[in-house]
Design a protein around this motif. Structure first.
Motif, short mmCIF file in Angstrom:
data_model
loop_
_atom_site.label_atom_id
_atom_site.label_comp_id
_atom_site.label_asym_id
_atom_site.label_seq_id
_atom_site.Cartn_x
_atom_site.Cartn_y
_atom_site.Cartn_z
N GLY A 187 5.48 -15.49 -2.85
CA GLY A 187 5.25 -15.86 -4.24
C GLY A 187 4.49 -14.77 -4.96
N GLU A 188 3.43 -15.16 -5.67
CA GLU A 188 2.66 -14.14 -6.40
C GLU A 188 1.35 -13.84 -5.70
OE1 GLU A 188 2.46 -15.75 -10.33
OE2 GLU A 188 4.64 -15.61 -10.48
N HIS A 189 1.17 -14.47 -4.53
CA HIS A 189 -0.14 -14.35 -3.87
C HIS A 189 -0.04 -13.50 -2.62
CE1 HIS A 189 -1.28 -17.29 -6.77
NE2 HIS A 189 -0.26 -18.03 -6.37
N TYR A 190 -0.23 -12.20 -2.82
CA TYR A 190 -0.21 -11.29 -1.68
C TYR A 190 -0.99 -10.04 -2.07
CZ TYR A 190 3.67 -9.35 -4.43
OH TYR A 190 4.45 -8.85 -5.44
N ASP A 191 -1.26 -9.22 -1.07
CA ASP A 191 -2.04 -8.02 -1.33
C ASP A 191 -1.41 -6.83 -0.61
OD1 ASP A 191 -2.56 -8.49 1.29
OD2 ASP A 191 -4.62 -9.14 1.00
N ARG A 192 -2.08 -5.69 -0.71
CA ARG A 192 -1.54 -4.46 -0.11
C ARG A 192 -1.39 -4.59 1.39
NH1 ARG A 192 -2.35 0.66 -3.52
NH2 ARG A 192 -2.47 -0.29 -5.56
N THR A 193 -2.30 -5.37 2.02
CA THR A 193 -2.23 -5.54 3.48
C THR A 193 -0.90 -6.19 3.87
OG1 THR A 193 -4.58 -5.92 3.39
CG2 THR A 193 -3.51 -6.47 5.46
N LEU A 194 -0.52 -7.23 3.13
CA LEU A 194 0.73 -7.93 3.46
C LEU A 194 1.94 -7.00 3.25
CD1 LEU A 194 1.83 -11.33 3.54
CD2 LEU A 194 3.07 -10.09 1.78
N SER A 224 4.19 -6.50 -6.98
CA SER A 224 3.31 -6.60 -8.14
C SER A 224 1.99 -7.25 -7.74
CB SER A 224 4.03 -7.45 -9.20
OG SER A 224 3.18 -7.70 -10.27
N PHE A 225 0.90 -6.57 -8.06
CA PHE A 225 -0.42 -7.14 -7.74
C PHE A 225 -1.17 -7.60 -8.99
CE2 PHE A 225 0.18 -3.87 -4.31
CZ PHE A 225 0.45 -4.77 -3.31
N SER A 226 -0.51 -7.43 -10.15
CA SER A 226 -1.16 -7.89 -11.38
C SER A 226 -0.06 -8.24 -12.39
CB SER A 226 -2.06 -6.80 -11.97
OG SER A 226 -1.29 -5.92 -12.76
N PRO A 227 -0.35 -9.11 -13.36
CA PRO A 227 0.69 -9.51 -14.31
C PRO A 227 1.17 -8.34 -15.18
CG PRO A 227 -1.28 -10.89 -14.54
CD PRO A 227 -1.63 -9.79 -13.59
N GLU A 228 0.39 -7.26 -15.26
CA GLU A 228 0.76 -6.15 -16.16
C GLU A 228 1.67 -5.12 -15.51
OE1 GLU A 228 -2.87 -6.54 -15.73
OE2 GLU A 228 -2.65 -8.15 -17.18
N GLU A 229 1.72 -5.11 -14.17
CA GLU A 229 2.42 -4.01 -13.51
C GLU A 229 3.39 -4.49 -12.44
OE1 GLU A 229 -0.35 -0.09 -13.50
OE2 GLU A 229 -0.66 -1.50 -11.87
N ASN A 242 19.62 4.39 7.51
CA ASN A 242 18.57 5.40 7.33
C ASN A 242 17.56 4.88 6.33
OD1 ASN A 242 21.32 6.99 7.74
ND2 ASN A 242 19.65 8.14 8.67
N THR A 243 18.05 4.27 5.25
CA THR A 243 17.17 3.80 4.18
C THR A 243 17.55 2.38 3.79
OG1 THR A 243 17.00 6.07 3.35
CG2 THR A 243 16.39 4.32 1.81
N ILE A 244 16.54 1.51 3.67
CA ILE A 244 16.81 0.16 3.16
C ILE A 244 15.93 -0.09 1.93
CG2 ILE A 244 17.56 -0.75 5.40
CD1 ILE A 244 14.90 -2.15 5.70
N VAL A 245 16.47 -0.84 0.98
CA VAL A 245 15.76 -1.05 -0.29
C VAL A 245 15.72 -2.55 -0.67
CG1 VAL A 245 16.14 1.26 -1.24
CG2 VAL A 245 17.89 -0.46 -1.56
N PRO A 246 15.11 -3.37 0.20
CA PRO A 246 15.03 -4.81 -0.14
C PRO A 246 14.04 -5.05 -1.26
CG PRO A 246 13.68 -4.34 1.80
CD PRO A 246 14.39 -3.05 1.44
N ASN A 247 14.27 -6.12 -2.05
CA ASN A 247 13.20 -6.58 -2.92
C ASN A 247 12.25 -7.43 -2.07
OD1 ASN A 247 14.26 -9.23 -2.76
ND2 ASN A 247 15.60 -8.88 -4.51
N LEU A 248 11.19 -7.92 -2.70
CA LEU A 248 10.17 -8.64 -1.93
C LEU A 248 10.75 -9.88 -1.24
CD1 LEU A 248 7.15 -8.82 -1.23
CD2 LEU A 248 6.87 -10.22 -3.28
N THR A 249 11.62 -10.61 -1.94
CA THR A 249 12.23 -11.81 -1.37
C THR A 249 13.07 -11.46 -0.14
OG1 THR A 249 12.36 -12.82 -3.56
CG2 THR A 249 13.80 -13.73 -1.88
N GLU A 250 13.90 -10.43 -0.29
CA GLU A 250 14.76 -10.03 0.84
C GLU A 250 13.92 -9.54 2.01
OE1 GLU A 250 18.33 -8.86 -2.24
OE2 GLU A 250 16.90 -7.32 -1.58
N ALA A 251 12.83 -8.82 1.71
CA ALA A 251 11.94 -8.35 2.78
C ALA A 251 11.42 -9.55 3.58
CB ALA A 251 10.79 -7.54 2.19
#
Ligand code: PXL
Length: 276
Positions: A156-163, A185-190, A137-146
């Motif tokens: 890596g660190e180079h992606y945007d909302r579209t991806l 994360s789209f910025s180093p602060e968040e 019903n629900t999956i919770v991968p981190n970005l790597t697992e996704a």
């Protein structure tokens, strides 16, 4: 009626992850939590060396067969770290034997981070884990697992909302109903999460961010997932459950840093249990 969950993760003796996180967090919201350990390790495999590892695959079928004779109903089935890709077949059989149409199947893929599979995880895991996600019903991968689940390169660190939107839709196509991608994360602060549900009829995920701490925080995927499932079992809708989980994970990290605790022992989620 008291709710009942079945948590299927490894048991790492030291290092606050998997069952030693799932069990106290679900218990804190009054859920009767049964466990089936997938492996026994002396520590998690993140920042320790020399750890022991016992694959408990040969126990899974007999444990499942016995529990199936008890006629238990589980409100949630919560899987995490598995000892091998081959174990997925046994987890699918657990779903068939121990879950019913009312069981919320909540899957934390828990096999990779920072662009790499965890050290003991074999190459077959992403393809096998896709099969388990298809039943969830629900999956919770981190970005790597996704990325691994979708067979795409780690961004890596180079992606945007579209991806991230593409990833969320791709993961829903695997057939889960709800997807939460962590470590977005789209910025180093968040840093934060992306949430997309089939039932929301939305095409784009919702994003939630909190300030980002420097460092690698072991077990925080498990802490977040356990808090999120705890919320769902308290009958919170997905987004508030995920938002509270994000806040409590953030606070657990904050406590750990404030007290200067070594990061390899995981984060101080115990400090925030009373907020549930
Ligand atoms: O938190 C994920 C996790 C769970 N279990 C074990 C691990 C890890 C991450 O490294 O090594 C044994």
């Amino acid at each position: 009626m008291q709710k009942r969950a079945l948590a299927v993760h490894d048991l790492s003796c030291v290092g606050r992850c998997s069952l030693t996180v799932a069990l106290p967090i679900l218990s804190a919201v009054g859920v009767n939590t049964a466990v089936i350990p997938t492996a026994l390790l002396s520590t998690h495999t993140g920042e320790f060396t020399g750890y022991t590892h016992l694959d408990l695959s040969d126990q899974l079928s007999p444990i499942t067969a016995h529990l199936a004779t008890l006629g238990l109903h589980f409100d949630a089935f919560y899987s995490g770290y598995l000892a091998s890709g081959a174990q997925v077949e046994q987890i699918l059989s657990m779903l068939d034997q121990l879950c019913d149409s009312e069981t919320h199947i909540f899957v934390d893929p828990a096999f990779a981070d920072h662009g790499r599979r965890y050290s003991l995880i074999d190459e077959s895991m992403p393809a096998q884990m896709r099969r388990l996600c298809a039943r969830a019903n629900t999956i919770v991968p981190n970005l790597t697992e996704a990325a691994f689940l979708l067979d795409r390169p780690y961004p890596g660190e180079h992606y945007d909302r579209t991806l991230i939107g593409d990833y969320c839709r791709g993961l829903l196509d695997l057939s889960a109903e709800n997807v939460i991608i962590t470590d977005v994360s789209f910025s180093p602060e968040e840093t934060g999460i992306a949430i997309l549900s089939r039932s929301s009829q939305q095409n784009e995920p919702e994003f939630l961010f909190r300030s980002k701490f420097d460092g690698v925080f072991h077990g925080t995927g498990d802490v977040f997932a356990s808090f999120a499932l705890a919320g769902l079992l308290q009958d919170m809708p997905l987004k508030p459950a995920a938002e509270r989980a994000l806040d409590l994970t953030h606070e657990s990290i904050e406590w750990t840093l404030r007290e200067g605790q070594p990061l390899r022992y995981g984060v101080q989620f115990e400090r925030v249990l009373k907020k549930l």
